[in-house]
Motif scaffolding. Structure first.
Motif, short mmCIF file in Angstrom:
data_model
loop_
_atom_site.label_atom_id
_atom_site.label_comp_id
_atom_site.label_asym_id
_atom_site.label_seq_id
_atom_site.Cartn_x
_atom_site.Cartn_y
_atom_site.Cartn_z
N GLY A 61 30.65 -9.05 -23.75
CA GLY A 61 31.26 -8.22 -23.09
C GLY A 61 31.49 -6.90 -23.90
N GLU A 62 31.48 -5.91 -23.03
CA GLU A 62 31.85 -4.59 -23.50
C GLU A 62 32.78 -3.80 -22.65
OE1 GLU A 62 32.16 -2.07 -26.45
OE2 GLU A 62 30.77 -3.84 -26.88
N PRO A 63 34.19 -3.59 -22.96
CA PRO A 63 34.84 -4.24 -24.19
C PRO A 63 34.78 -5.58 -24.17
CG PRO A 63 36.49 -3.52 -22.70
CD PRO A 63 35.14 -3.14 -22.00
N ALA A 64 34.89 -6.44 -25.37
CA ALA A 64 34.71 -7.72 -25.61
C ALA A 64 35.81 -8.72 -24.68
CB ALA A 64 34.99 -8.14 -27.12
N VAL A 65 35.38 -9.54 -23.93
CA VAL A 65 36.02 -10.27 -23.17
C VAL A 65 36.10 -11.91 -23.47
CG1 VAL A 65 35.83 -9.04 -21.09
CG2 VAL A 65 34.24 -10.70 -21.45
N GLY A 66 35.05 -12.17 -24.69
CA GLY A 66 35.19 -13.45 -25.04
C GLY A 66 34.71 -13.44 -26.61
N ALA A 83 29.01 -27.79 -38.95
CA ALA A 83 29.21 -26.66 -38.09
C ALA A 83 30.44 -26.89 -37.13
CB ALA A 83 28.25 -26.21 -37.27
N LEU A 84 31.59 -26.34 -37.31
CA LEU A 84 32.58 -26.59 -36.20
C LEU A 84 32.91 -25.42 -35.26
CD1 LEU A 84 35.19 -28.37 -35.25
CD2 LEU A 84 36.39 -27.05 -37.11
N LEU A 85 33.15 -25.45 -34.05
CA LEU A 85 33.37 -24.42 -33.06
C LEU A 85 34.86 -24.52 -32.99
CD1 LEU A 85 32.48 -22.29 -31.21
CD2 LEU A 85 32.44 -24.10 -29.45
N ASP A 86 35.33 -23.62 -33.99
CA ASP A 86 37.04 -23.51 -34.08
C ASP A 86 37.60 -23.19 -32.91
OD1 ASP A 86 37.19 -24.24 -36.85
OD2 ASP A 86 36.25 -22.56 -37.24
N GLU A 87 37.07 -22.17 -32.04
CA GLU A 87 37.34 -21.49 -30.76
C GLU A 87 36.49 -20.98 -29.82
OE1 GLU A 87 40.40 -21.98 -30.68
OE2 GLU A 87 41.33 -21.98 -32.64
N LEU A 88 36.72 -21.12 -28.72
CA LEU A 88 35.92 -20.61 -27.86
C LEU A 88 36.84 -20.00 -26.55
CD1 LEU A 88 32.29 -21.01 -26.50
CD2 LEU A 88 34.07 -20.67 -24.86
N TYR A 89 36.92 -18.67 -26.31
CA TYR A 89 37.88 -18.15 -25.44
C TYR A 89 37.22 -17.08 -24.65
CZ TYR A 89 42.19 -15.62 -23.70
OH TYR A 89 43.00 -15.11 -22.86
N VAL A 90 37.46 -17.25 -23.22
CA VAL A 90 37.20 -16.02 -22.31
C VAL A 90 38.28 -15.51 -21.67
CG1 VAL A 90 35.79 -15.20 -20.47
CG2 VAL A 90 34.80 -16.81 -22.17
N ARG A 91 38.65 -14.28 -21.49
CA ARG A 91 39.81 -13.61 -21.02
C ARG A 91 39.74 -14.44 -19.35
NH1 ARG A 91 42.51 -10.01 -23.55
NH2 ARG A 91 41.29 -8.61 -25.45
N PRO A 92 41.00 -14.79 -19.07
CA PRO A 92 41.10 -15.35 -17.80
C PRO A 92 40.62 -14.53 -16.49
CG PRO A 92 43.28 -15.29 -18.90
CD PRO A 92 42.51 -14.43 -19.72
N GLY A 93 40.66 -13.30 -16.29
CA GLY A 93 40.08 -12.60 -15.32
C GLY A 93 38.48 -12.55 -15.21
N THR A 94 37.86 -13.09 -16.38
CA THR A 94 36.23 -12.98 -16.68
C THR A 94 35.81 -14.35 -16.79
OG1 THR A 94 36.46 -12.72 -19.07
CG2 THR A 94 36.41 -10.75 -17.69
N ARG A 95 36.61 -15.51 -16.30
CA ARG A 95 36.05 -16.76 -16.40
C ARG A 95 35.18 -16.97 -15.10
NH1 ARG A 95 41.88 -19.04 -18.58
NH2 ARG A 95 41.76 -18.05 -20.62
N GLY A 96 34.31 -18.04 -15.33
CA GLY A 96 33.42 -18.39 -14.32
C GLY A 96 32.30 -17.47 -14.03
N GLN A 97 32.28 -16.37 -15.01
CA GLN A 97 31.08 -15.50 -14.97
C GLN A 97 30.08 -15.72 -15.97
OE1 GLN A 97 32.68 -11.45 -14.57
NE2 GLN A 97 34.42 -12.21 -13.69
N ARG A 98 30.13 -16.91 -16.56
CA ARG A 98 29.08 -17.36 -17.69
C ARG A 98 29.05 -16.63 -19.05
NH1 ARG A 98 25.20 -20.98 -16.15
NH2 ARG A 98 23.79 -20.16 -17.15
N PHE A 99 30.30 -15.99 -19.32
CA PHE A 99 30.45 -15.51 -20.57
C PHE A 99 30.53 -16.89 -21.42
CE2 PHE A 99 31.97 -11.83 -18.25
CZ PHE A 99 31.45 -10.94 -18.95
#
Length: 158
Positions: A61-66, A83-99
């Motif tokens: 995202g630009e600006p970054a949302v995830g 390899a460990l995926l420590d975190e994966l986060y997408v801002r609440p208002g942009t979830r469900g948009q495949r970020f």
């Protein structure tokens, strides 16, 4: 893997992006009432860690949302690193948009590129939405042929 649409492009964060990554990680912890050392502490840590070889941060995202954060460590059971995926986060208002989808796919690609044979993720048991997301992307919480789930244990050392 399909090329993501322009608005979903994922890029590797640099040390200059440390404050952006820190802000997203701090927002993640605050959203879920998890303690955070704060943006300033995270920024300083990330600046050092992103410049090294053992951590990769991805932004979308630009600006970054995830954000996705991967860590790598030596592994005696495989030739490449664990390899460990420590975190994966997408801002609440942009979830469900495949970020999140494109972040996860890029995390898998980066892990493979670094020689990892598996990508590990820790998920809270009651977080059914997140578990469903990872399972839809081919992740499992049991060994092939096993009927019982795997568990993650930890112990605070401080």
């Amino acid at each position: 893997m399909a090329t993501p649409p322009r608005e979903h492009l994922v890029r590797r964060a640099t040390a200059a992006d440390s404050a952006v990554v820190a802000e997203l990680l701090d927002a993640f912890n605050r959203e879920f009432d998890t303690p955070s050392p704060g943006r300033e502490v995270l920024t300083a840590r990330l600046r050092r860690m992103i410049a090294g070889d053992h951590l990769v941060a991805l932004l979308t995202g630009e600006p970054a949302v995830g954000v996705a954060v991967l860590s790598f460590r030596p592994n005696v059971w495989q030739e490449g690193p664990a390899a460990l995926l420590d975190e994966l986060y997408v801002r609440p208002g942009t979830r469900g948009q495949r970020f999140g989808h494109f972040l996860l796919e890029e995390a898998c690609r980066v892990a493979r590129e670094r020689g990892a044979e598996t990508l590990e993720i820790n998920v809270d048991g009651e977080d059914t939405d997140t578990r469903r997301f990872y399972e839809a992307h081919g992740f499992a919480n049991s060994e092939p042929g096993a009927t019982e789930p795997m568990f993650y244990y930890y112990r605070d050392l401080v």
